[in-house]
Motif scaffolding. Structure first.
Motif, PDB file in Angstrom:
ATOM      1  N   GLY A 243      10.419 -40.152 -28.703  1.00 14.99           N
ATOM      2  CA  GLY A 243      11.486 -38.625 -28.775  1.00 14.99           C
ATOM      3  C   GLY A 243      10.615 -37.263 -29.189  1.00 14.99           C
ATOM      4  N   VAL A 244       8.640 -37.812 -29.260  1.00 12.25           N
ATOM      5  CA  VAL A 244       8.436 -36.562 -29.368  1.00 12.25           C
ATOM      6  C   VAL A 244       8.295 -36.431 -27.903  1.00 12.25           C
ATOM      7  CG1 VAL A 244       6.384 -35.526 -30.101  1.00 12.25           C
ATOM      8  CG2 VAL A 244       8.052 -36.850 -31.850  1.00 12.25           C
ATOM      9  N   GLY A 245       7.931 -35.237 -27.608  1.00 10.34           N
ATOM     10  CA  GLY A 245       7.200 -34.341 -25.911  1.00 10.34           C
ATOM     11  C   GLY A 245       5.982 -33.837 -26.520  1.00 10.34           C
ATOM     12  N   LEU A 246       5.010 -34.275 -25.227  1.00 13.71           N
ATOM     13  CA  LEU A 246       3.384 -33.792 -25.283  1.00 13.71           C
ATOM     14  C   LEU A 246       3.495 -33.311 -23.430  1.00 13.71           C
ATOM     15  CD1 LEU A 246       1.809 -37.206 -26.373  1.00 13.71           C
ATOM     16  CD2 LEU A 246       2.531 -35.035 -27.766  1.00 13.71           C
ATOM     17  N   HIS A 247       3.178 -31.792 -24.231  1.00 12.13           N
ATOM     18  CA  HIS A 247       2.488 -30.907 -22.613  1.00 12.13           C
ATOM     19  C   HIS A 247       1.277 -30.143 -22.887  1.00 12.13           C
ATOM     20  CE1 HIS A 247       6.732 -31.700 -22.507  1.00 12.13           C
ATOM     21  NE2 HIS A 247       7.105 -31.775 -23.775  1.00 12.13           N
ATOM     22  N   PHE A 248       1.074 -30.530 -21.802  1.00 10.63           N
ATOM     23  CA  PHE A 248      -0.797 -30.205 -21.589  1.00 10.63           C
ATOM     24  C   PHE A 248      -1.093 -28.541 -20.735  1.00 10.63           C
ATOM     25  CE2 PHE A 248      -0.510 -34.163 -23.163  1.00 10.63           C
ATOM     26  CZ  PHE A 248      -1.533 -34.564 -24.500  1.00 10.63           C
TER      27      PHE A 248
ATOM     28  N   PRO B 132       4.997 -17.574 -28.380  1.00 10.42           N
ATOM     29  CA  PRO B 132       5.961 -17.064 -29.784  1.00 10.42           C
ATOM     30  C   PRO B 132       6.860 -17.680 -30.471  1.00 10.42           C
ATOM     31  CG  PRO B 132       6.575 -15.504 -27.604  1.00 10.42           C
ATOM     32  CD  PRO B 132       5.809 -16.928 -26.745  1.00 10.42           C
ATOM     33  N   ASN B 133       7.383 -18.385 -29.760  1.00  7.48           N
ATOM     34  CA  ASN B 133       8.346 -19.938 -30.872  1.00  7.48           C
ATOM     35  C   ASN B 133       7.970 -20.699 -31.273  1.00  7.48           C
ATOM     36  OD1 ASN B 133      10.496 -17.161 -29.874  1.00  7.48           O
ATOM     37  ND2 ASN B 133      11.063 -18.221 -27.825  1.00  7.48           N
TER      38      ASN B 133
ATOM     39  N   ALA C 227      -1.074 -21.373 -23.115  1.00  9.87           N
ATOM     40  CA  ALA C 227       0.087 -21.331 -23.500  1.00  9.87           C
ATOM     41  C   ALA C 227       0.861 -20.645 -23.129  1.00  9.87           C
ATOM     42  CB  ALA C 227      -0.434 -20.725 -25.170  1.00  9.87           C
ATOM     43  N   ALA C 228       1.186 -19.703 -22.753  1.00 12.49           N
ATOM     44  CA  ALA C 228       1.879 -19.173 -21.727  1.00 12.49           C
ATOM     45  C   ALA C 228       2.400 -20.051 -20.599  1.00 12.49           C
ATOM     46  CB  ALA C 228       1.701 -17.702 -20.913  1.00 12.49           C
ATOM     47  N   SER C 229       1.726 -20.895 -20.684  1.00 11.33           N
ATOM     48  CA  SER C 229       1.498 -22.026 -18.707  1.00 11.33           C
ATOM     49  C   SER C 229       2.432 -23.356 -19.664  1.00 11.33           C
ATOM     50  CB  SER C 229       0.954 -21.944 -18.749  1.00 11.33           C
ATOM     51  OG  SER C 229      -0.159 -23.287 -19.188  1.00 11.33           O
ATOM     52  N   ILE C 230       2.916 -23.349 -20.672  1.00 14.58           N
ATOM     53  CA  ILE C 230       4.467 -24.866 -21.351  1.00 14.58           C
ATOM     54  C   ILE C 230       4.870 -24.262 -21.845  1.00 14.58           C
ATOM     55  CG2 ILE C 230       3.647 -25.804 -22.569  1.00 14.58           C
ATOM     56  CD1 ILE C 230       1.058 -25.409 -23.265  1.00 14.58           C
ATOM     57  N   LEU C 231       6.018 -25.288 -20.983  1.00 15.73           N
ATOM     58  CA  LEU C 231       7.895 -24.674 -21.422  1.00 15.73           C
ATOM     59  C   LEU C 231       8.212 -23.031 -21.522  1.00 15.73           C
ATOM     60  CD1 LEU C 231       8.341 -27.644 -23.303  1.00 15.73           C
ATOM     61  CD2 LEU C 231       7.947 -27.454 -21.009  1.00 15.73           C
ATOM     62  N   PRO C 232       7.997 -22.742 -20.443  1.00 19.50           N
ATOM     63  CA  PRO C 232       8.219 -20.955 -21.092  1.00 19.50           C
ATOM     64  C   PRO C 232       9.570 -20.663 -21.004  1.00 19.50           C
ATOM     65  CG  PRO C 232       7.828 -21.932 -18.088  1.00 19.50           C
ATOM     66  CD  PRO C 232       7.997 -22.804 -18.737  1.00 19.50           C
TER      67      PRO C 232
ATOM     68  N   GLY D  16      14.170 -34.986 -28.064  1.00 17.54           N
ATOM     69  CA  GLY D  16      14.852 -34.492 -28.861  1.00 17.54           C
ATOM     70  C   GLY D  16      14.500 -34.163 -30.271  1.00 17.54           C
ATOM     71  N   ARG D  17      12.976 -34.727 -30.233  1.00 16.60           N
ATOM     72  CA  ARG D  17      12.742 -34.656 -31.701  1.00 16.60           C
ATOM     73  C   ARG D  17      12.137 -33.525 -31.879  1.00 16.60           C
ATOM     74  NH1 ARG D  17      10.668 -39.764 -33.612  1.00 16.60           N
ATOM     75  NH2 ARG D  17      10.750 -39.058 -36.228  1.00 16.60           N
ATOM     76  N   ALA D  18      11.373 -33.386 -31.224  1.00 14.28           N
ATOM     77  CA  ALA D  18       9.766 -32.344 -31.282  1.00 14.28           C
ATOM     78  C   ALA D  18       9.351 -32.153 -29.782  1.00 14.28           C
ATOM     79  CB  ALA D  18       8.442 -32.277 -31.896  1.00 14.28           C
ATOM     80  N   LYS D  19       8.914 -31.137 -29.721  1.00 16.69           N
ATOM     81  CA  LYS D  19       8.230 -30.924 -27.861  1.00 16.69           C
ATOM     82  C   LYS D  19       6.793 -30.460 -28.802  1.00 16.69           C
ATOM     83  CE  LYS D  19      12.552 -30.000 -25.738  1.00 16.69           C
ATOM     84  NZ  LYS D  19      13.530 -29.294 -24.112  1.00 16.69           N
ATOM     85  N   ILE D  20       5.814 -30.468 -28.484  1.00 13.56           N
ATOM     86  CA  ILE D  20       4.131 -30.040 -28.517  1.00 13.56           C
ATOM     87  C   ILE D  20       3.528 -29.966 -27.978  1.00 13.56           C
ATOM     88  CG2 ILE D  20       2.021 -30.183 -30.236  1.00 13.56           C
ATOM     89  CD1 ILE D  20       4.123 -32.914 -31.929  1.00 13.56           C
ATOM     90  N   GLY D  21       2.708 -28.888 -27.560  1.00 14.53           N
ATOM     91  CA  GLY D  21       2.052 -28.294 -26.738  1.00 14.53           C
ATOM     92  C   GLY D  21       0.765 -28.794 -26.801  1.00 14.53           C
ATOM     93  N   PHE D  22      -0.560 -27.823 -26.382  1.00 13.43           N
ATOM     94  CA  PHE D  22      -1.638 -28.546 -26.167  1.00 13.43           C
ATOM     95  C   PHE D  22      -2.370 -27.808 -25.589  1.00 13.43           C
ATOM     96  CE2 PHE D  22       0.076 -32.354 -27.216  1.00 13.43           C
ATOM     97  CZ  PHE D  22      -0.444 -32.314 -29.188  1.00 13.43           C
ATOM     98  N   VAL D  23      -3.529 -26.930 -25.745  1.00 15.58           N
ATOM     99  CA  VAL D  23      -4.340 -26.061 -24.726  1.00 15.58           C
ATOM    100  C   VAL D  23      -5.816 -26.635 -25.148  1.00 15.58           C
ATOM    101  CG1 VAL D  23      -5.255 -24.071 -24.530  1.00 15.58           C
ATOM    102  CG2 VAL D  23      -3.257 -23.852 -24.742  1.00 15.58           C
ATOM    103  N   LEU D  24      -5.926 -27.477 -23.895  1.00 19.46           N
ATOM    104  CA  LEU D  24      -7.680 -27.959 -24.159  1.00 19.46           C
ATOM    105  C   LEU D  24      -8.444 -27.476 -22.948  1.00 19.46           C
ATOM    106  CD1 LEU D  24      -5.818 -32.013 -22.307  1.00 19.46           C
ATOM    107  CD2 LEU D  24      -6.043 -31.028 -25.252  1.00 19.46           C
ATOM    108  N   LEU D  25      -9.474 -28.517 -23.376  1.00 17.36           N
ATOM    109  CA  LEU D  25     -10.652 -27.677 -22.404  1.00 17.36           C
ATOM    110  C   LEU D  25     -10.892 -28.363 -20.855  1.00 17.36           C
ATOM    111  CD1 LEU D  25     -13.916 -28.410 -24.976  1.00 17.36           C
ATOM    112  CD2 LEU D  25     -12.192 -26.391 -24.690  1.00 17.36           C
TER     113      LEU D  25
END
Length: 244
Positions: free
Chosen positions: A37-42, A104-105, A67-72, A11-20
């Protein structure tokens, strides 16, 4: 039915990472440094096990799709291209544009963006830089940081091309190598590259050198958390996360 739902685990934040595609260090480091409380998505973008200017530049065309593949559902708060050398070779403007196409969000950032923001936050202008990279990437990194207003007083690399070699460099070797690269007139020492296990040695190296030490993954986590509005102070991994 609405009473059945809450904010979920993150609920605090959701963060995405595009990795090699070759990356083997960043995910572990991000989970190590992440507050509750922070979500990490790769996700990952294609690249061979060869880190050169050419292979890094070619990643630009794959960033939007990754980037489009993370939390659509559009709930991602921040998205980061998690490659120091890639973000400076491609350039922040292009990186941000591609990330925004796919997510975009979310607020876009990159690893080199976080590093330079961290260096500014600690008041460092004269920087010594230790890297695992080939000389062609080191030259681009020095030029990029110089154009951003920093004075690179020394930059040295290990002349490694394969990401699969960078991830195997021992932390104690990283510390000794970085200490040799440091210069007395440097305001701070920067250990560049998300593949290096640099977070393991930051506290001890700061005490050893008597100055602030920034590493790629430490700075990246600091940057994405602050962009997401998370101000937690995290001890044990250098003064940046503890004090800023």
């Amino acid at each position: 039915m609405s009473q059945a739902f809450d904010e979920g685990r993150h609920g605090r934040a959701k963060i995405g990472f595009v990795l090699l595609a070759t990356e083997q260090t960043i995910e572990d480091d991000m989970f190590t440094l992440c507050p509750p409380g922070v979500g990490l998505h790769f996700t990952r973008a294609p690249i061979p096990d060869s880190i050169t200017v050419e292979t890094l530049r070619a990643q630009a065309d794959d960033l939007a799709q990754a980037a489009a593949s993370i939390l659509p559902d559009g709930s991602l708060d921040v998205i980061c291209y998690a490659c120091t050398s890639g973000s400076l070779v491609i350039g922040e403007d292009r990186v941000f544009a591609e990330l925004c196409k796919g997510a975009p969000n979310a607020e876009p950032t990159s690893l080199i963006t976080g590093v330079m923001a961290a260096l500014r936050a600690i008041g460092a202008r004269r920087i010594a830089v230790a890297t695992p990279y080939l000389d062609e990437i080191n030259r681009r990194e020095a030029d990029y940081m110089t154009d951003a207003g920093f004075k690179v007083v020394n930059i040295q690399g290990l002349n490694l091309e394969k990401d699969s070699d960078m991830i195997r460099v021992r932390p104690d070797f990283i510390a000794d190598f970085a200490a040799r690269v440091d210069r007395p007139d440097a305001d701070a020492l920067f250990i560049s590259c998300g593949a290096l296990r640099s977070i393991d040695v930051l506290d001890a190296l700061e005490q050893r050198l008597g100055k602030r030490v920034i590493s790629s993954n430490q700075a990246m986590m600091w940057d994405v958390l602050r962009r997401a509005g998370v101000s937690d102070r995290i001890a044990g991994y250098g003064s940046l996360l503890r004090d800023f």
